[in-house]
Write an enzyme that holds these catalytic residues in place. Structure first.
Site: not given
Ligand code: PA5
Length: 426
Positions: A278, A299, A414
Protein backbone atom coordinates in the site's frame (compact mmCIF):
# COMPACT_ATOMS: atom_id res chain seq x y z
CA UNK A 1 18.00 -7.33 17.95
CA UNK A 2 18.52 -7.32 14.20
CA UNK A 3 21.31 -7.74 11.69
CA UNK A 4 20.90 -7.04 7.96
CA UNK A 5 23.18 -9.58 6.32
CA UNK A 6 24.07 -8.78 2.70
CA UNK A 7 26.61 -11.57 2.18
CA UNK A 8 24.29 -13.49 -0.13
CA UNK A 9 22.89 -10.80 -2.42
CA UNK A 10 25.06 -11.91 -5.40
CA UNK A 11 25.57 -8.29 -6.41
CA UNK A 12 27.93 -5.54 -5.46
CA UNK A 13 25.78 -2.71 -4.21
CA UNK A 14 27.51 0.63 -4.12
CA UNK A 15 26.05 1.96 -0.87
CA UNK A 16 28.18 5.12 -1.11
CA UNK A 17 26.39 6.20 -4.28
CA UNK A 18 23.12 6.20 -2.30
CA UNK A 19 24.40 8.03 0.76
CA UNK A 20 23.70 11.60 -0.35
CA UNK A 21 20.15 10.81 -1.40
CA UNK A 22 19.48 8.80 1.77
CA UNK A 23 20.82 11.62 3.97
CA UNK A 24 18.54 14.12 2.24
CA UNK A 25 15.50 11.88 2.68
CA UNK A 26 16.45 11.25 6.30
CA UNK A 27 16.53 15.00 6.89
CA UNK A 28 13.19 15.35 5.11
CA UNK A 29 11.64 12.70 7.40
CA UNK A 30 13.21 14.31 10.51
CA UNK A 31 11.99 17.75 9.58
CA UNK A 32 8.66 16.36 8.46
CA UNK A 33 8.84 17.89 4.99
CA UNK A 34 8.18 14.91 2.71
CA UNK A 35 5.03 13.97 0.79
CA UNK A 36 2.31 12.83 3.18
CA UNK A 37 3.92 14.66 6.10
CA UNK A 38 0.62 14.93 7.95
CA UNK A 39 0.85 11.14 8.53
CA UNK A 40 4.26 10.86 10.16
CA UNK A 41 3.14 10.71 13.79
CA UNK A 42 4.50 7.14 13.98
CA UNK A 43 8.15 8.24 13.45
CA UNK A 44 8.73 9.40 17.05
CA UNK A 45 5.75 7.58 18.54
CA UNK A 46 7.75 5.01 20.58
CA UNK A 47 9.03 8.04 22.50
CA UNK A 48 6.04 10.36 22.39
CA UNK A 49 3.13 7.95 22.89
CA UNK A 50 0.43 8.88 25.37
CA UNK A 51 1.57 7.28 28.65
CA UNK A 52 -1.77 7.90 30.37
CA UNK A 53 -3.67 6.07 27.65
CA UNK A 54 -1.05 3.30 27.78
CA UNK A 55 -1.89 2.66 31.45
CA UNK A 56 -5.60 2.76 30.69
CA UNK A 57 -5.07 0.18 27.92
CA UNK A 58 -3.46 -2.13 30.48
CA UNK A 59 -6.23 -1.51 33.01
CA UNK A 60 -9.07 -2.30 30.61
CA UNK A 61 -7.14 -5.25 29.16
CA UNK A 62 -7.00 -6.75 32.66
CA UNK A 63 -10.73 -6.23 32.96
CA UNK A 64 -11.25 -8.11 29.69
CA UNK A 65 -8.92 -10.93 30.78
CA UNK A 66 -10.66 -11.24 34.13
CA UNK A 67 -14.23 -11.20 32.87
CA UNK A 68 -14.50 -12.76 29.41
CA UNK A 69 -13.63 -15.96 27.54
CA UNK A 70 -13.24 -14.38 24.10
CA UNK A 71 -12.25 -11.01 22.69
CA UNK A 72 -13.64 -10.30 19.22
CA UNK A 73 -11.30 -7.90 17.43
CA UNK A 74 -13.24 -6.23 14.67
CA UNK A 75 -11.14 -4.43 12.03
CA UNK A 76 -9.47 -4.73 8.62
CA UNK A 77 -6.19 -3.73 6.91
CA UNK A 78 -4.12 -1.51 9.16
CA UNK A 79 -6.79 -1.85 11.83
CA UNK A 80 -6.28 -5.63 11.98
CA UNK A 81 -3.06 -7.04 10.52
CA UNK A 82 -0.57 -5.71 13.09
CA UNK A 83 -2.48 -7.06 16.09
CA UNK A 84 -2.99 -10.43 14.42
CA UNK A 85 0.66 -10.70 13.35
CA UNK A 86 1.89 -9.81 16.85
CA UNK A 87 -0.50 -12.09 18.71
CA UNK A 88 0.34 -15.08 16.52
CA UNK A 89 4.07 -14.33 16.64
CA UNK A 90 4.15 -14.10 20.42
CA UNK A 91 1.45 -16.55 21.51
CA UNK A 92 2.01 -19.12 18.79
CA UNK A 93 -0.73 -20.92 16.89
CA UNK A 94 -2.02 -23.22 19.65
CA UNK A 95 -2.29 -20.83 22.54
CA UNK A 96 -4.00 -22.19 25.65
CA UNK A 97 -4.26 -18.72 27.16
CA UNK A 98 -7.47 -18.13 29.09
CA UNK A 99 -8.61 -15.44 26.62
CA UNK A 100 -9.33 -16.53 23.07
CA UNK A 101 -8.89 -13.84 20.42
CA UNK A 102 -11.08 -13.95 17.31
CA UNK A 103 -10.55 -11.66 14.33
CA UNK A 104 -13.69 -10.42 12.67
CA UNK A 105 -14.67 -7.60 10.31
CA UNK A 106 -11.96 -8.38 7.75
CA UNK A 107 -14.19 -10.09 5.17
CA UNK A 108 -17.62 -10.00 3.51
CA UNK A 109 -17.69 -13.80 3.43
CA UNK A 110 -21.09 -14.83 4.74
CA UNK A 111 -19.74 -18.27 5.66
CA UNK A 112 -17.03 -16.76 7.82
CA UNK A 113 -19.40 -14.28 9.44
CA UNK A 114 -22.12 -16.89 10.00
CA UNK A 115 -19.76 -19.42 11.54
CA UNK A 116 -18.17 -16.84 13.82
CA UNK A 117 -21.52 -15.53 15.05
CA UNK A 118 -22.74 -19.10 15.65
CA UNK A 119 -19.59 -19.85 17.64
CA UNK A 120 -19.99 -16.67 19.69
CA UNK A 121 -23.59 -17.50 20.63
CA UNK A 122 -22.24 -19.87 23.27
CA UNK A 123 -19.38 -17.68 24.47
CA UNK A 124 -18.94 -14.95 27.04
CA UNK A 125 -17.30 -12.32 24.85
CA UNK A 126 -16.16 -8.70 24.66
CA UNK A 127 -15.59 -6.68 21.49
CA UNK A 128 -12.82 -4.35 20.42
CA UNK A 129 -14.01 -2.53 17.30
CA UNK A 130 -11.18 -0.76 15.49
CA UNK A 131 -11.70 1.69 12.65
CA UNK A 132 -10.09 5.06 12.12
CA UNK A 133 -12.73 6.25 9.66
CA UNK A 134 -15.58 4.31 11.18
CA UNK A 135 -17.00 3.82 7.69
CA UNK A 136 -15.08 0.75 6.49
CA UNK A 137 -17.84 -1.48 5.21
CA UNK A 138 -16.49 -4.93 6.21
CA UNK A 139 -15.86 -3.77 9.78
CA UNK A 140 -19.06 -1.76 10.09
CA UNK A 141 -21.27 -4.67 8.94
CA UNK A 142 -19.48 -7.14 11.22
CA UNK A 143 -19.71 -4.79 14.18
CA UNK A 144 -23.42 -4.19 13.65
CA UNK A 145 -23.99 -7.97 13.65
CA UNK A 146 -21.80 -8.86 16.61
CA UNK A 147 -23.08 -5.93 18.67
CA UNK A 148 -26.66 -7.05 17.99
CA UNK A 149 -25.77 -10.59 19.09
CA UNK A 150 -24.13 -9.33 22.28
CA UNK A 151 -27.04 -7.04 23.14
CA UNK A 152 -29.50 -9.91 22.60
CA UNK A 153 -27.39 -12.20 24.80
CA UNK A 154 -26.62 -9.96 27.76
CA UNK A 155 -28.78 -6.85 27.36
CA UNK A 156 -27.84 -3.36 26.25
CA UNK A 157 -26.24 -2.23 29.52
CA UNK A 158 -23.87 -5.19 29.92
CA UNK A 159 -23.08 -5.05 26.19
CA UNK A 160 -22.12 -1.39 26.48
CA UNK A 161 -19.53 -2.32 29.13
CA UNK A 162 -18.14 -5.13 26.96
CA UNK A 163 -17.50 -2.95 23.91
CA UNK A 164 -14.21 -1.08 23.48
CA UNK A 165 -13.76 1.17 20.46
CA UNK A 166 -10.46 2.30 18.93
CA UNK A 167 -10.94 5.17 16.52
CA UNK A 168 -9.91 8.67 15.52
CA UNK A 169 -9.55 10.92 18.55
CA UNK A 170 -12.04 13.49 17.33
CA UNK A 171 -14.03 12.55 14.26
CA UNK A 172 -15.73 9.80 12.29
CA UNK A 173 -18.79 7.59 12.49
CA UNK A 174 -17.36 5.24 15.14
CA UNK A 175 -16.32 8.15 17.37
CA UNK A 176 -19.86 9.54 17.21
CA UNK A 177 -21.47 6.16 17.82
CA UNK A 178 -19.12 5.45 20.77
CA UNK A 179 -19.81 8.82 22.37
CA UNK A 180 -23.52 8.25 21.99
CA UNK A 181 -23.44 4.70 23.36
CA UNK A 182 -20.88 5.48 26.08
CA UNK A 183 -18.25 2.89 25.09
CA UNK A 184 -14.74 3.01 26.49
CA UNK A 185 -12.64 4.42 23.64
CA UNK A 186 -8.98 4.53 22.71
CA UNK A 187 -7.52 7.09 20.36
CA UNK A 188 -5.94 6.60 17.00
CA UNK A 189 -3.91 9.79 16.52
CA UNK A 190 -4.94 11.75 13.42
CA UNK A 191 -1.36 11.82 12.14
CA UNK A 192 -0.89 8.03 12.04
CA UNK A 193 -2.33 5.98 9.16
CA UNK A 194 -3.68 2.44 9.60
CA UNK A 195 -0.67 0.45 8.40
CA UNK A 196 1.69 2.46 10.63
CA UNK A 197 -0.55 2.14 13.71
CA UNK A 198 0.53 -1.08 15.42
CA UNK A 199 2.09 0.83 18.36
CA UNK A 200 -1.12 2.74 19.05
CA UNK A 201 -4.14 1.24 20.82
CA UNK A 202 -4.95 -0.41 17.46
CA UNK A 203 -2.27 -3.00 18.22
CA UNK A 204 -1.67 -2.48 21.93
CA UNK A 205 -5.16 -3.13 23.28
CA UNK A 206 -5.62 -6.55 21.61
CA UNK A 207 -2.05 -7.46 22.55
CA UNK A 208 -2.51 -6.50 26.19
CA UNK A 209 -5.80 -8.43 26.27
CA UNK A 210 -3.88 -11.41 24.89
CA UNK A 211 -1.65 -11.18 27.98
CA UNK A 212 1.39 -9.98 26.04
CA UNK A 213 4.12 -7.68 27.27
CA UNK A 214 3.38 -4.34 25.61
CA UNK A 215 6.02 -2.56 27.72
CA UNK A 216 8.73 -4.67 26.10
CA UNK A 217 7.18 -4.22 22.67
CA UNK A 218 7.41 -0.42 23.06
CA UNK A 219 10.97 -0.68 24.43
CA UNK A 220 11.97 -2.63 21.32
CA UNK A 221 10.29 -0.02 19.14
CA UNK A 222 12.15 2.77 20.92
CA UNK A 223 15.47 0.99 20.45
CA UNK A 224 14.68 0.70 16.72
CA UNK A 225 13.59 4.33 16.56
CA UNK A 226 17.05 5.33 17.85
CA UNK A 227 18.96 2.94 15.56
CA UNK A 228 16.92 3.87 12.48
CA UNK A 229 17.41 7.63 12.88
CA UNK A 230 21.05 7.57 11.88
CA UNK A 231 21.55 8.95 8.35
CA UNK A 232 24.53 6.64 7.73
CA UNK A 233 23.56 3.61 5.62
CA UNK A 234 26.31 1.60 7.33
CA UNK A 235 24.93 2.30 10.78
CA UNK A 236 21.20 2.28 10.09
CA UNK A 237 19.70 -1.20 9.45
CA UNK A 238 16.48 0.20 7.96
CA UNK A 239 18.32 2.37 5.45
CA UNK A 240 20.67 -0.46 4.49
CA UNK A 241 17.67 -2.69 3.79
CA UNK A 242 15.84 0.13 1.95
CA UNK A 243 18.85 0.68 -0.31
CA UNK A 244 19.05 -3.04 -1.12
CA UNK A 245 15.34 -3.13 -1.96
CA UNK A 246 15.73 -0.07 -4.19
CA UNK A 247 18.78 -1.58 -5.88
CA UNK A 248 16.93 -4.78 -6.78
CA UNK A 249 13.86 -2.86 -7.95
CA UNK A 250 16.10 -0.98 -10.37
CA UNK A 251 17.93 -4.15 -11.47
CA UNK A 252 15.09 -6.23 -12.94
CA UNK A 253 13.89 -7.79 -9.68
CA UNK A 254 10.36 -6.41 -9.33
CA UNK A 255 9.25 -9.03 -6.76
CA UNK A 256 10.37 -9.33 -3.14
CA UNK A 257 9.58 -12.63 -1.46
CA UNK A 258 9.49 -12.21 2.31
CA UNK A 259 10.33 -15.56 3.89
CA UNK A 260 10.30 -16.87 7.42
CA UNK A 261 10.93 -20.34 8.78
CA UNK A 262 8.30 -19.98 11.54
CA UNK A 263 4.57 -20.66 10.96
CA UNK A 264 3.84 -18.24 13.81
CA UNK A 265 5.32 -15.51 11.58
CA UNK A 266 3.09 -16.19 8.57
CA UNK A 267 0.79 -13.32 9.57
CA UNK A 268 3.78 -11.01 9.87
CA UNK A 269 4.15 -11.70 6.14
CA UNK A 270 0.56 -10.48 5.64
CA UNK A 271 1.32 -7.30 7.61
CA UNK A 272 4.53 -6.86 5.59
CA UNK A 273 2.61 -7.13 2.30
CA UNK A 274 0.12 -4.46 3.33
CA UNK A 275 2.81 -2.12 4.63
CA UNK A 276 4.96 -2.25 1.52
CA UNK A 277 2.22 -2.90 -1.05
CA UNK A 278 0.00 0.00 0.00
CA UNK A 279 2.91 2.35 0.62
CA UNK A 280 4.92 1.75 -2.56
CA UNK A 281 2.56 0.42 -5.21
CA UNK A 282 1.53 3.66 -6.89
CA UNK A 283 2.23 5.80 -9.95
CA UNK A 284 3.04 2.60 -11.88
CA UNK A 285 5.97 1.83 -9.53
CA UNK A 286 6.89 -0.41 -6.60
CA UNK A 287 8.19 -3.85 -5.74
CA UNK A 288 5.48 -6.52 -5.54
CA UNK A 289 5.64 -7.86 -1.97
CA UNK A 290 5.06 -11.59 -1.74
CA UNK A 291 5.48 -13.90 1.25
CA UNK A 292 6.15 -17.51 2.09
CA UNK A 293 6.75 -19.74 5.08
CA UNK A 294 9.57 -22.24 4.64
CA UNK A 295 10.15 -25.13 4.77
CA UNK A 296 6.37 -25.60 4.21
CA UNK A 297 6.32 -23.56 0.99
CA UNK A 298 9.53 -25.10 -0.31
CA UNK A 299 7.19 -27.96 -1.18
CA UNK A 300 5.03 -25.63 -3.27
CA UNK A 301 6.74 -22.39 -4.32
CA UNK A 302 10.24 -23.79 -3.87
CA UNK A 303 10.34 -25.08 -7.44
CA UNK A 304 9.52 -21.61 -8.83
CA UNK A 305 12.11 -19.83 -6.72
CA UNK A 306 14.79 -22.35 -7.61
CA UNK A 307 14.08 -22.74 -11.27
CA UNK A 308 11.42 -20.34 -12.49
CA UNK A 309 11.40 -16.81 -13.89
CA UNK A 310 14.19 -14.81 -12.25
CA UNK A 311 12.00 -11.90 -11.27
CA UNK A 312 12.58 -11.95 -7.53
CA UNK A 313 14.91 -11.56 -4.64
CA UNK A 314 14.23 -13.09 -1.24
CA UNK A 315 14.28 -11.41 2.15
CA UNK A 316 14.68 -14.06 4.81
CA UNK A 317 13.76 -13.24 8.39
CA UNK A 318 15.60 -15.91 10.35
CA UNK A 319 15.16 -16.40 14.10
CA UNK A 320 18.25 -18.15 15.48
CA UNK A 321 16.87 -19.46 18.79
CA UNK A 322 13.40 -21.01 18.92
CA UNK A 323 11.39 -20.36 22.10
CA UNK A 324 10.85 -24.10 22.52
CA UNK A 325 12.75 -26.98 21.01
CA UNK A 326 11.99 -30.64 20.40
CA UNK A 327 14.49 -33.49 20.35
CA UNK A 328 14.15 -36.26 17.76
CA UNK A 329 13.92 -39.61 19.60
CA UNK A 330 15.66 -42.94 18.96
CA UNK A 331 13.60 -45.70 17.34
CA UNK A 332 14.68 -49.31 17.77
CA UNK A 333 13.62 -50.44 14.27
CA UNK A 334 14.51 -47.22 12.41
CA UNK A 335 12.05 -48.09 9.63
CA UNK A 336 11.78 -44.40 8.72
CA UNK A 337 15.57 -44.14 8.52
CA UNK A 338 15.67 -41.16 10.85
CA UNK A 339 18.04 -42.48 13.50
CA UNK A 340 20.85 -40.43 11.94
CA UNK A 341 19.01 -37.45 13.47
CA UNK A 342 18.36 -38.97 16.90
CA UNK A 343 19.23 -36.61 19.71
CA UNK A 344 19.23 -33.61 17.37
CA UNK A 345 16.78 -30.79 17.90
CA UNK A 346 14.23 -29.51 15.37
CA UNK A 347 15.78 -26.06 15.78
CA UNK A 348 19.00 -27.59 14.46
CA UNK A 349 17.17 -29.21 11.52
CA UNK A 350 15.32 -25.97 10.71
CA UNK A 351 18.61 -24.05 10.67
CA UNK A 352 20.19 -26.61 8.33
CA UNK A 353 17.12 -26.38 6.07
CA UNK A 354 17.63 -22.62 5.98
CA UNK A 355 21.36 -22.92 5.19
CA UNK A 356 20.81 -25.59 2.55
CA UNK A 357 18.07 -23.54 0.90
CA UNK A 358 20.16 -20.40 1.03
CA UNK A 359 22.90 -22.10 -0.92
CA UNK A 360 20.43 -23.70 -3.35
CA UNK A 361 18.57 -20.47 -4.08
CA UNK A 362 21.61 -18.21 -4.31
CA UNK A 363 24.45 -20.33 -5.75
CA UNK A 364 22.43 -22.74 -7.89
CA UNK A 365 19.30 -20.66 -8.52
CA UNK A 366 20.90 -17.23 -8.83
CA UNK A 367 18.27 -15.62 -6.59
CA UNK A 368 19.71 -12.85 -4.36
CA UNK A 369 18.96 -13.30 -0.64
CA UNK A 370 18.92 -10.56 1.99
CA UNK A 371 18.98 -12.08 5.47
CA UNK A 372 17.46 -10.34 8.46
CA UNK A 373 18.85 -12.14 11.50
CA UNK A 374 17.14 -12.07 14.88
CA UNK A 375 18.30 -13.88 18.04
CA UNK A 376 14.89 -14.82 19.32
CA UNK A 377 11.23 -14.01 18.94
CA UNK A 378 10.01 -11.99 21.90
CA UNK A 379 8.00 -8.80 22.42
CA UNK A 380 11.10 -6.60 22.46
CA UNK A 381 12.46 -7.93 19.16
CA UNK A 382 9.03 -7.85 17.56
CA UNK A 383 8.63 -4.18 18.53
CA UNK A 384 12.05 -3.59 17.02
CA UNK A 385 11.09 -5.40 13.82
CA UNK A 386 7.77 -3.58 13.31
CA UNK A 387 9.47 -0.20 13.63
CA UNK A 388 12.41 -1.29 11.46
CA UNK A 389 10.04 -2.31 8.64
CA UNK A 390 8.05 0.93 8.88
CA UNK A 391 11.17 3.09 8.69
CA UNK A 392 12.50 0.97 5.82
CA UNK A 393 9.20 1.46 4.04
CA UNK A 394 9.26 5.25 4.40
CA UNK A 395 12.83 5.42 3.05
CA UNK A 396 12.09 2.96 0.21
CA UNK A 397 8.98 4.85 -0.89
CA UNK A 398 10.79 8.19 -0.86
CA UNK A 399 13.64 6.63 -2.87
CA UNK A 400 10.96 5.67 -5.40
CA UNK A 401 9.54 9.19 -5.20
CA UNK A 402 6.09 8.11 -4.08
CA UNK A 403 4.07 9.18 -1.05
CA UNK A 404 4.45 6.35 1.54
CA UNK A 405 1.35 7.33 3.49
CA UNK A 406 -1.59 7.50 1.10
CA UNK A 407 -3.50 4.77 -0.76
CA UNK A 408 -5.55 6.48 -3.48
CA UNK A 409 -5.80 3.26 -5.51
CA UNK A 410 -7.93 1.40 -2.99
CA UNK A 411 -10.81 3.80 -3.51
CA UNK A 412 -11.44 2.65 -7.09
CA UNK A 413 -12.97 -0.75 -6.29
CA UNK A 414 -14.91 0.76 -3.40
CA UNK A 415 -16.62 3.27 -5.70
CA UNK A 416 -17.65 0.50 -8.09
CA UNK A 417 -18.83 -1.72 -5.24
CA UNK A 418 -20.86 1.08 -3.64
CA UNK A 419 -22.43 1.84 -7.01
CA UNK A 420 -23.38 -1.83 -7.42
CA UNK A 421 -24.70 -1.94 -3.85
CA UNK A 422 -26.86 1.13 -4.48
CA UNK A 423 -25.20 3.38 -1.89
CA UNK A 424 -26.41 6.98 -2.06
CA UNK A 425 -24.10 9.26 -4.05
CA UNK A 426 -22.43 6.43 -6.04
O1 PA5 B 1 -3.57 1.20 6.13
C1 PA5 B 1 -4.65 1.69 5.85
O2 PA5 B 1 -4.82 2.90 5.82
C2 PA5 B 1 -5.85 0.81 5.56
O3 PA5 B 1 -5.53 -0.51 5.49
C3 PA5 B 1 -6.90 0.98 6.65
O4 PA5 B 1 -6.28 0.71 7.88
C4 PA5 B 1 -8.07 0.05 6.44
O5 PA5 B 1 -8.66 0.33 5.22
C5 PA5 B 1 -9.08 0.21 7.57
O6 PA5 B 1 -9.50 1.53 7.69
P1 PA5 B 1 -10.27 2.03 8.96
O7 PA5 B 1 -9.35 1.95 10.13
O8 PA5 B 1 -10.65 3.45 8.65
O9 PA5 B 1 -11.49 1.16 9.14
Amino acid sequence: MLKVNDAHILNKVDYKSYQEKVSKINEMIDENKGAGNDYTGWVNYPETFDKVEFESIKKYAKEVRDNYEVLVVCGIGGSYLGARAAIEALRGLRSDDKLEIIFFGQTFSSDYVYETLKYLEKKNFAINVISKSGTTTETAIAFRLVKELLEKKVGKEKARKAIFATTDAHKGALRELSNKEGYVTFNLPGNIGGRYSVFTAVGLFPLACAGLDIDSLMKGALEAQKACKNPSIDANPAYKYAVLRDYFYRHQKPVEMFVTYEPRLTQLGEWFKQLFGESEGKDGKGLLPHSATFSTDLHSLGQYVQDGNKIMFETILFVHNPNNDVIIPHDEKDLDGLNYLEGKSLGFVNEKAFLGTLEAHTKTGGVPNIILEVDKLDAFNLGYLFYFFMKTCAMSAYLLEVNPFNQPGVEVYKKNMFHLLGKKGY
